[in-house]
Motif scaffolding. Sequence first.
Motif, mmCIF file in Angstrom:
data_model
loop_
_atom_site.group_PDB
_atom_site.id
_atom_site.type_symbol
_atom_site.label_atom_id
_atom_site.label_comp_id
_atom_site.label_asym_id
_atom_site.label_seq_id
_atom_site.Cartn_x
_atom_site.Cartn_y
_atom_site.Cartn_z
ATOM 1 N N THR A 55 18.437 -18.275 23.729
ATOM 2 C CA THR A 55 18.692 -17.802 22.359
ATOM 3 C C THR A 55 20.183 -17.768 22.021
ATOM 4 N N GLU A 86 19.714 -20.658 17.674
ATOM 5 C CA GLU A 86 19.571 -19.512 16.768
ATOM 6 C C GLU A 86 18.730 -19.910 15.572
ATOM 7 N N LYS A 87 18.317 -18.903 14.814
ATOM 8 C CA LYS A 87 17.647 -19.241 13.557
ATOM 9 C C LYS A 87 18.707 -19.811 12.619
ATOM 10 N N HIS A 145 21.709 -8.637 17.083
ATOM 11 C CA HIS A 145 20.277 -8.683 17.368
ATOM 12 C C HIS A 145 19.957 -7.928 18.654
ATOM 13 N N GLU A 173 21.466 -12.118 14.603
ATOM 14 C CA GLU A 173 21.682 -12.979 15.766
ATOM 15 C C GLU A 173 22.702 -12.326 16.695
ATOM 16 N N ARG A 223 18.005 -17.512 7.794
ATOM 17 C CA ARG A 223 18.404 -16.105 7.989
ATOM 18 C C ARG A 223 18.870 -15.492 6.678
ATOM 19 N N ARG A 259 13.264 -13.728 21.515
ATOM 20 C CA ARG A 259 13.021 -13.489 20.089
ATOM 21 C C ARG A 259 11.525 -13.460 19.769
ATOM 22 N N ARG A 312 14.730 -23.477 14.824
ATOM 23 C CA ARG A 312 15.970 -23.069 15.481
ATOM 24 C C ARG A 312 17.027 -24.127 15.224
#
Length: 566
Positions: free
Chosen positions: A104, A108-109, A133, A129, A114, A499, A409
């Motif tokens: 992760t 990341e998203k 996060h 993130e 986001r 996640r 991602r």
Amino acid sequence: MGPLTLAVFSLAVAGLLLLTGYVVYLCIIYPLNNPIRQLPGPQSKWLVEWRHIVMTMDPRRSPHTAAEFVEKYGRNVYIRGPVPWDQRLFTLDPVTMNHVLQNTTIYEKPWSSRRLISGLIGRGMLSAEGQMHKRQRRIATPAFSLQAMRALIPLVFSRGTALQERWMDLIREGGAEEGKGTVINVCSWASRATFDVMGAAGFDYEFNALQNEDNELLRAYVDMFETAVSRQKGGMRAMLSMYIPIIDKILPNETTRFVAKCQKVIERVAGKLIQEKKRKISEAEEKGEVYQGKDLLSLMLKSNAAKDLPPDQRLSDADLLHNINTFMFAGTDTTSLALTWTLYVLALYPSIQDRLRAELLSVAPAADLHTLTNDEVQRLYAALAELPLLENVLRETLRLIPPVHSSIREATRDDVVPVSGPLKRTLKDGRVVEERVSQIAVPKGTFVHVPIEGFNLDKGLWGESAWKFDPDRWNDLPETIKALPGLYQHTLTFSAGPRACIGVRMSVIELKSFLFALVTKFRFAPDPASKIGKANVILTRPYVAGRQNEGSALPLLVTPYVPDES
Ligand code: HEM
């Protein structure tokens, strides 16, 4: 032209040139040089490309697309997102997927998704993130422990019983003859019930959504989430806001103003709840007692105040509010859709419904549910948790129709990902060749499509019957399945890795308790007047064919179950 005007002009020209250079880089240079393009995949000739997204994300097409991809291109495929710099790796390779979901710090998203989430519910766990996060997840984890979840069982059961009673009322009000039922939109009622559970379990608050939908805070959440849902369907403006968010600030439209109004209500009402909770906790402390609140907010406040927690690791009140919003957003419709789809498949498979009812009745207490003490409810749930068919029905529905269809991602730095099998390449003359490699390069900025449904329905992994509802498959799983990544029973329904869904235990408790309350009291059959279809609008939702514009709905014929009839 004076010297000042000349300087301003030169600056403007330089800015324009820089901007043009950046756009050329994003739209042409970066995509053309991304080695992901070497992978085989469907053709794309357009600057704005929606077809690949529709093929892979519309649940009416996506299972066929995924099967065709594996057949034609292999398990690692190049697809395009809507904009040219959205270069995507579509992977159905469990080894590649595992790498992406576990790492992760690299994956990341994406910023755009986001932003979309945080613009709605703030920077809670779903959109944060990095360190932020980690901090949020650490504070929230004790609130979702096995023990904390067990304490919520009586509360969840009481809402299941309330739903059962409301449906009995609806059948009576519908004037059905003895032994006949009525058509109920189970989707909207399941949603009301899960809002009630989340209000009470999340922050000790009664929405009373099963009674009416007038509560101010409930309306703010429901309306805000519905706006997000309708925005998903929505055209050029929605896409522009996603990639150039400042547009919403400069040119607010009806939607942005409406969302801001809902956010104000939430900040005022839920913000006050946080202050009240904090007051109760400190009052208890002053008396040398421990506050007994069992809701997620109380437990998060407690772990946030832990003496051994360094001050820079604590969450602010705003962070707490954003996480309450996150639980409302991530934990209500997901669970209500899982319940809705389970009732739907049970309606389509009456023999499994009968077997399940018999199993549930075998542990049913003689007394009515609402007369049970908390201890009796706990004992009943402990018995439900052991029932094999209930478990299998749930696993199978969550596999077959995962409420979260897919995720995404973005590689935040250059990486190489492992692959499990040979890669296919399409040559210029159209021939497809296989190449033995053990990894592929994924440069920074590449998007990775996480096909949750794709993995769950993969015939290469689950066998030829993968698209069928067969709860008994869980008694004898193929070996290939056991190596799959996934938090829940080798499926990606709740994702995997750091996640993955934090609420999985809570949703299983809700689903088992609600299924008990409903399946022991009612029979479910399809409504002959409604043809049901699926659409992915943030979540995989049911719609009545020809009536999509009325919103998500799943009407079923619900008939009171009379015990001695079978
Ligand atoms: C059947 C019900 C549910 C399903 C299918 C589900 C599915 C998922 C999935 C797939 C993710 C990962 C999303 C991504 O990577 O983009 C996720 C994350 C999350 N879920 Fe759930 N969920 C469910 C219920 C719940 C409940 C009941 C709660 C809370 C009360 C919850 C809270 C969250 C949160 C906070 C995250 C973000 C976790 C993180 O990023 O650290 N979910 N869920």
